[in-house]
Write an enzyme that holds these catalytic residues in place. Sequence first.
Site, short mmCIF file in Angstrom:
data_model
loop_
_atom_site.label_atom_id
_atom_site.label_comp_id
_atom_site.label_asym_id
_atom_site.label_seq_id
_atom_site.Cartn_x
_atom_site.Cartn_y
_atom_site.Cartn_z
N ASP A 34 0.85 -1.20 0.00
CA ASP A 34 0.00 0.00 0.00
C ASP A 34 0.88 1.24 0.00
OD1 ASP A 34 -2.06 2.02 0.88
OD2 ASP A 34 -3.28 0.21 1.08
N LEU A 76 -6.49 -4.85 -4.65
CA LEU A 76 -7.47 -3.84 -4.19
C LEU A 76 -6.92 -2.42 -4.29
CD1 LEU A 76 -8.37 -6.59 -2.74
CD2 LEU A 76 -9.40 -5.13 -1.02
N TYR A 148 -12.31 6.28 -12.88
CA TYR A 148 -12.49 5.09 -12.03
C TYR A 148 -13.17 3.97 -12.82
CZ TYR A 148 -13.96 2.35 -7.92
OH TYR A 148 -14.16 1.36 -6.98
P1 NAD Z 1 -9.67 2.47 0.36
O1 NAD Z 1 -9.36 3.77 -0.26
O2 NAD Z 1 -9.90 2.44 1.83
O3 NAD Z 1 -8.56 1.40 0.02
C1 NAD Z 1 -7.77 1.45 -1.14
C2 NAD Z 1 -6.31 1.31 -0.72
O4 NAD Z 1 -5.49 1.32 -1.89
C3 NAD Z 1 -5.84 2.47 0.17
O5 NAD Z 1 -5.24 1.96 1.35
C4 NAD Z 1 -4.84 3.22 -0.72
O6 NAD Z 1 -3.81 3.83 0.04
C5 NAD Z 1 -4.33 2.10 -1.62
N1 NAD Z 1 -3.78 2.57 -2.89
C6 NAD Z 1 -4.36 3.42 -3.79
N2 NAD Z 1 -3.53 3.60 -4.85
C7 NAD Z 1 -2.42 2.84 -4.62
C8 NAD Z 1 -1.22 2.61 -5.33
N3 NAD Z 1 -0.99 3.18 -6.52
N4 NAD Z 1 -0.29 1.79 -4.78
C9 NAD Z 1 -0.51 1.19 -3.59
N5 NAD Z 1 -1.63 1.38 -2.86
C10 NAD Z 1 -2.58 2.20 -3.37
O7 NAD Z 1 -10.95 1.89 -0.42
P2 NAD Z 1 -11.79 0.54 -0.20
O8 NAD Z 1 -13.20 0.93 -0.04
O9 NAD Z 1 -11.12 -0.30 0.83
O10 NAD Z 1 -11.65 -0.14 -1.63
C11 NAD Z 1 -10.75 -1.22 -1.85
C12 NAD Z 1 -10.92 -1.75 -3.26
O11 NAD Z 1 -12.24 -2.26 -3.44
C13 NAD Z 1 -10.69 -0.69 -4.34
O12 NAD Z 1 -10.03 -1.29 -5.44
C14 NAD Z 1 -12.10 -0.31 -4.75
O13 NAD Z 1 -12.14 0.15 -6.07
C15 NAD Z 1 -12.83 -1.63 -4.57
N6 NAD Z 1 -14.26 -1.40 -4.34
C16 NAD Z 1 -14.70 -0.90 -3.15
C17 NAD Z 1 -16.06 -0.66 -2.97
C18 NAD Z 1 -16.58 -0.09 -1.69
O14 NAD Z 1 -17.79 0.22 -1.65
N7 NAD Z 1 -15.82 0.04 -0.62
C19 NAD Z 1 -16.96 -0.91 -4.01
C20 NAD Z 1 -16.46 -1.41 -5.23
C21 NAD Z 1 -15.11 -1.67 -5.38
#
Ligand code: NAD
Length: 315
Positions: A34, A76, A148
């Site tokens: 991360d 993720l 996105y």
């Molecule tokens: P979040 O923002 O809490 O987690 C995403 C993590 O990815 C963060 O810790 C961020 O620091 C890290 N990150 C971003 N860009 C990065 C990079 N280039 N290198 C390394 N780390 C990086 O969001 P979340 O809600 O936990 O989402 C996690 C995943 O699930 C994402 O891919 C999101 O698209 C997908 N998702 C989430 C939801 C939701 O409702 N929470 C719905 C659909 C999809």
Amino acid sequence: MVFSHAVVTGGAGFVGARLCAKLLAQGTRVTAVDNFSTAPPGALDPVIEDPRFRLLDHDVTKPIPVPGPVDAVFHLASPASPRAYLDRPLATLRAGSAGTENALSIATAQHARFVLASTSEVYGDPLEHPQRESYWGNVNPIGPRSVYDEAKRYAEALASATRRSKGTDTAIARIFNTYGPGMRADDGRMVPAFVTQALSGAPLTVEGSGRQTRSLCYLDDTVAGLLALAASGHPGPVNLGNPHELSVREIAEQVLAITGSRSRIVHVAAAEDDPRRRCPDISLARRVLGWTPRVSAGEGLRRTADWFAARRVAV
Ligand code: NAD
Ligand code: UDP
């Protein structure tokens, strides 16, 4: 199925940190990767002292230096909330493209199972309702949300092509709105916004008419779905979401009732290209994963509100 060593990109995030905790609890060694760009502070507190847990502070758009053997890769890493990705348009496109390619490279080299955290946003503003996996979507490719939506659509294409051309064992999860304890208070998404507004007595900011719908899936249910998909061998795409559909206005009203808040509801400008309806058809997940969400919106929102309330007292 218990994996020996899983890599979780975005492992310090809201969903990723919970996934790391569950993997460790079932006996899997975990490496989280991360760059902390949107990670909620303290998300890794429950796992950071575990000797089987390793944290790599690294941007996944650069090759990921994880030593093998690895038998599962959960990808993720990506900005996820509209506020986060609208603020980071190019980084979001890179996370979905170069980031996915780098995460796939580990899975291909290690012959590991690969799970992509894709999204209901691939359906855009859907013309089919509820959304089945066979629906191709209705996405504006040049609007602000496209950074996105199209990054995730590209990531799905990349995973599918890598599966076909290199035989990598890939799977695609299409995750619908997931919420719960551990979200950033300031990430702009509906549930943390409404809950923190209700707890502080501020007006709840409903964007647009509030008649647009979402289907809320509790964090633990989504994580259970990701683990079931990883264990299944199914390529997906598989919808992971709770089919209980509510209007945004109803969700705001439910938050007010649960918190006992006397906040008002105010209507503010609608978000651009905001999907009007969103509800998963989860027949496939039920059939091939034996997965179904367990936590109702009422119960999940209560747990989430309790978590934010306890934190407010603590700070
Ligand atoms: P979040 O923002 O809490 O987690 C995403 C993590 O990815 C963060 O810790 C961020 O620091 C890290 N990150 C971003 N860009 C990065 C990079 N280039 N290198 C390394 N780390 C990086 O969001 P979340 O809600 O936990 O989402 C996690 C995943 O699930 C994402 O891919 C999101 O698209 C997908 N998702 C989430 C939801 C939701 O409702 N929470 C719905 C659909 C999809
Ligand atoms: N929303 C809202 N008020 C807020 C935040 C979001 O009314 O303070 C609305 C938003 O316009 C959308 C829905 O809630 O219709 C869900 O938004 P969120 O950002 O949680 O996720 P999305 O489903 O759009 O990715």
